[in-house]
Design an enzyme around this catalytic site. Sequence first.
Site, short mmCIF file in Angstrom:
data_model
loop_
_atom_site.label_atom_id
_atom_site.label_comp_id
_atom_site.label_asym_id
_atom_site.label_seq_id
_atom_site.Cartn_x
_atom_site.Cartn_y
_atom_site.Cartn_z
N LYS A 77 20.96 -7.67 -19.74
CA LYS A 77 21.35 -8.47 -18.51
C LYS A 77 22.42 -9.14 -18.62
CE LYS A 77 18.35 -10.98 -15.03
NZ LYS A 77 17.60 -11.45 -13.87
N SER A 152 14.50 -9.90 -10.48
CA SER A 152 16.63 -9.44 -10.32
C SER A 152 17.10 -8.68 -11.62
CB SER A 152 17.45 -10.79 -10.76
OG SER A 152 16.83 -11.79 -11.52
N SER A 176 11.14 -11.85 -11.65
CA SER A 176 12.99 -11.50 -12.00
C SER A 176 12.46 -10.04 -13.72
CB SER A 176 13.55 -11.74 -13.04
OG SER A 176 14.30 -11.97 -11.50
#
Length: 486
Positions: A77, A152, A176
């Site tokens: 990420k 997210s 997330s």
Amino acid sequence: MSDLHTLSVKALAESLRSKQVSAVEVATRFLARTGGNPHNAFLDIDSEVTLAQARASDAKLASGTAGPLEGVPVAHKDVFVTRDFVTTAGSKILQGYRSPFDATVVQRLAQAGMVTVGKLNCDEFAMGSANENSAYGAVTNPWDITRVPGGSSGGSAAAVAARLVPAATGTDTGGSIRQPASFCGITGIKPTYGRASRYGMIAYASSLDQAGPMARSAEDCALLLSPMCGPDIDRDSTSLNMPGEDFSASLNGSIEGLRIGVPKEFFGEGLDADVRAALDSALREYEKLGAKLVPISLPLTELSIPVYYIIAPAEASSNLSRFDGVKFGHRAKDYVDLVDMYKKTRAEGFGNEVKRRIMTGAYVLSHGYYDAYYLQAQKIRRMIADDFQNAFKKCDVIAGPVAPSVAWKLGENANDPVADYLADIFTLPASLAGLPGMSLPAGFGENNMPVGMQLIGNYFKEAQLLNTAHRLQQATDFHLRQPQGI
Ligand code: GLN
């Protein structure tokens, strides 16, 4: 091996160790799959870097010095800083930024032998529930490209679901990892707060942020979580001084007699019928496996939304003050003095959701409002954590939905940020309490979209959570299904 890209982390590691394939072959296959950037999942790819890492892995495999995951691809990420790839946190303010060091999590997975394929799209500074807040465009859901992948860590979930990588890292501040895993039909776990180092993880809300793995099965998540956890006390002041653990070792336990708590507040009116139906049948499956369902209550569930959306923005408003155009990232071109430079840099560099959070955070921390909002929220946060401890007197793990619905349509909440906040209701409580939580595929709902089940454990019970998930995955095949056209 034509099916390389569909192999699990475990199978890839074994094929590499037994020299059925080389790390370069594996890396080449996954790099080819990222061509054209399907689902807009990646923000940075550099095949030279990846292939150099793969060659190094092959050398280690040849010399017998390989790590447990040697040569297995992973992508990170974009909130984990990396030396060899650009890191933006999904924000324009960090466009083109290169960190002088690797985040601890990145470094430890590399030490375990993993080869980095690139950096994954995410909501700007991890603020969001749909990955639509990325400054680099939304990510699409591999099960239906008109829908969001969740957020997210949306790029991470989409990349794993679309078999662009066998596993990815994510971060979870209020859901997330769990929510995008649920929306994309994969498995993800957020460990107990403090078990995975936050060093080099761009801070959103420091008292909540935790790193974790996202992969297709609990078995694969265990393989990544083991190296990801462990003390880093010199570099992260909230890192727990607790030895690492081999989470794969406990994946054989029976769940006969396991008490699964089912909170009534998680199955109330707000839950869509299709999600409820999928969870009901998954819970029945657990009963068949010998577990006992125990009704429990988490009475403050609803309050977790206002509490989280006070505490997280408060911490964000402070954490994001470092993006001022002086030390790194974007700097406005035309300004008259220092203050004007700060203002223009931040006005240009941050997106709307980030600005909204900074303003909310500054407001709840301001003189005159601090007691009414921030302090009050902290007190309720403690009560939410206490409620979990009461619940864990009656049960060993807690099961429920991850989100009230399956993945929604892109753009559906474009003018209604609060609608996204409300959808976080089931993931926020465990985050506020610092408890480990995971999501695993539990069936399919409306329009054949995946439905995830959330499992929450007591502090440091990651091994038990992973084993509980693994048992269901041995009895069902939801985690093996794949989106069309893979
Ligand atoms: N949706 C939540 C938020 O926007 C959680 C995000 C996260 O866990 N990073 O704050």
